[in-house]
Scaffold this active site. Sequence first.
Site, mmCIF file in Angstrom:
data_model
loop_
_atom_site.group_PDB
_atom_site.id
_atom_site.type_symbol
_atom_site.label_atom_id
_atom_site.label_comp_id
_atom_site.label_asym_id
_atom_site.label_seq_id
_atom_site.Cartn_x
_atom_site.Cartn_y
_atom_site.Cartn_z
ATOM 1 N N ARG A 74 -17.245 58.407 -11.918
ATOM 2 C CA ARG A 74 -17.687 59.555 -11.596
ATOM 3 C C ARG A 74 -16.133 58.990 -9.542
ATOM 4 O O ARG A 74 -16.366 57.474 -9.185
ATOM 5 C CB ARG A 74 -19.001 58.346 -10.363
ATOM 6 C CG ARG A 74 -19.728 58.923 -9.100
ATOM 7 C CD ARG A 74 -20.787 58.933 -9.462
ATOM 8 N NE ARG A 74 -21.595 56.933 -9.079
ATOM 9 C CZ ARG A 74 -22.709 57.114 -8.829
ATOM 10 N NH1 ARG A 74 -23.772 57.798 -8.769
ATOM 11 N NH2 ARG A 74 -22.892 56.062 -9.154
ATOM 12 N N ASP A 99 -27.360 48.687 -6.080
ATOM 13 C CA ASP A 99 -26.621 49.475 -5.903
ATOM 14 C C ASP A 99 -26.317 49.665 -4.037
ATOM 15 O O ASP A 99 -27.570 49.529 -3.349
ATOM 16 C CB ASP A 99 -25.702 50.370 -6.929
ATOM 17 C CG ASP A 99 -26.414 51.155 -6.721
ATOM 18 O OD1 ASP A 99 -27.022 51.623 -6.264
ATOM 19 O OD2 ASP A 99 -25.854 51.957 -8.040
#
Length: 607
Positions: free
Chosen positions: A236, A516
């Site tokens: 990603r 996160d």
Amino acid sequence: MSTPPILREDPRAETATRPRGDGAARPRKVFPRSTSSDPQDPRGAAGGVLPALAGENVTVRRERQVGTTGRAAARSVVGTLRLLAPVPPGAEGILTREALDFVRELDARFDPERRRLLARRGRFHAALRAGKLPGVLPETARLRRSAWKVSPPPPDLADRRVEITGPVDRKMIINALNSGAKVFMADFEDSHAPTWEGTVLGQVNLFDAVRRRIELTTPDGRRYRLNPTTATLMVRPRGWHLEEHHVRCGDRTVSASLFDFGLYLFHNGAELLRRGTGPYFYLPKIEHHLEARLWNDVFRFSEERLGLPVGSIRATVLIETLPAVFQMHEILWELREHSAGLNCGRWDYLFSFIKQFRDDPDALFPDRSQLAMTTPFLTAYSLRLVETCHRRGAHAMGGMAAQIPIKEDPIANAEAIERVRADKVREVRAGHDGTWVAHPGLVPVALEVFDAEMKEPNQLDRPAEPTRAGPRELLAIPRGPITRDGVRRNTRVALRYLEAWLRGVGCVPIDHLMEDAATVEIARSQLWQWLRHRAPLEGGGVVDPALFRAYLLSEAEELARESGGGSPSLARARRILDEVVTSRSFEEFITQRAYPELVGAPGGNGK
């Protein structure tokens, strides 16, 4: 009747796969292989020489530049692409002349459109403020009615029942690839703090992982290496809104998306195909189908430029913004020969929903603990994604289980595992083809559920049952209490995550959850909205700056005690969080606000 523009044959795609109505792929043209030699080993030649930068046609000079911290930093200039930080030791073969030239080409060709599309993003919020509720695009109605499918998945992406995600540090990559999950998504985005060294060495780690030579020996003598069978690798890159401040093209910083993507593909695309897999990606933070079209244009150019077969690049789009949930058919169409499905990026989706409705006092979300996937508007979001994907022959991936094992409390651990199990049962029965976990310890739990409920590699053949997940259901504001504990917990999580992020740690265990950047975005956006509208608290009182700052002080003092005293990163995190939460204007992304401090902090500019 003329054909709507989005359905016209695109001359740029004449050689691309064109899915027929039955989903079968037409033959693809394969571009000839590049005649360039294989990329250099990222460890480079002995003595730190940059062999690929030594060509006689390349102008390279070394300068001295005084940075914001007052320390001198080396700056490499390669043509019009300048590195504003030294090449990290061990990464000489990643930041080669050829690789940087490819990044420069990508940035020169596609950055103007990226900037144009980013400038459009405010239109969705402006329409909401004007009282216009969102819905599907009328100009693409024919596309939604038409029968078409994306290209079939490559063999190693057919079964994605459990995927694990994590940052690009060396130990994480080895453990995740060995975890037993079907796929590992190596992350340069939400679970990665984008220091220069961490970002570039992450590319080194992936280079070694692709070639199955990644190893690690820790100071205490423990050795990590790959098992014979490992997960399929996906990557990603950072989102379109982010830039890599250590690299400039002319007078502009380069797109972080194109920097991450370009380096990885240049060094690994052909090697992945040679090994029977391919360059597979996750695409974050997309808000409009034209942003997916831009990625598709990048893919097409890159395949031709590097001599890769058309359609060998595959990408799964995270549906993690409110605007994107109304354009899922269009996003799949734009990427059709490169599509690998859609994913429920549910934590960022919550953040996006709050951000878009932030000015509406009637759209106050309750405590974050109340926002489970069984909440009606999130259930509608999940079902709509499954229906859309399966109608188009695409994987419908479920969301993240962020729990981590609680070794010191078996009872609490068993309760957490049961919550994960129930969430995964809900996903597979809803039709999802796979799910995410954040910790290797949860892989067996998720696998057990999907193995029991999904006997085939996926559920693509399951009929795409129409759902009642229309605009009314998708926009149903959740109701529930806003509590003092909710204010404190949001303050605690946001402060702790931001403090770690400013130290270069992007994946942080907090209260038995692996958090996160999406976590801090949800927490701080709720705090901002509650303060702005003086949200009433359960039991009396309202959320105001005094309450928030009292909790911020208390949490900062507790964190300082745990760490043995205050630290520069704690002081910066506290200041940034206070500024962002109490500001009259809403910060689009807190990581954009904090990034200059990560870059300019001691140890951050190049470390």
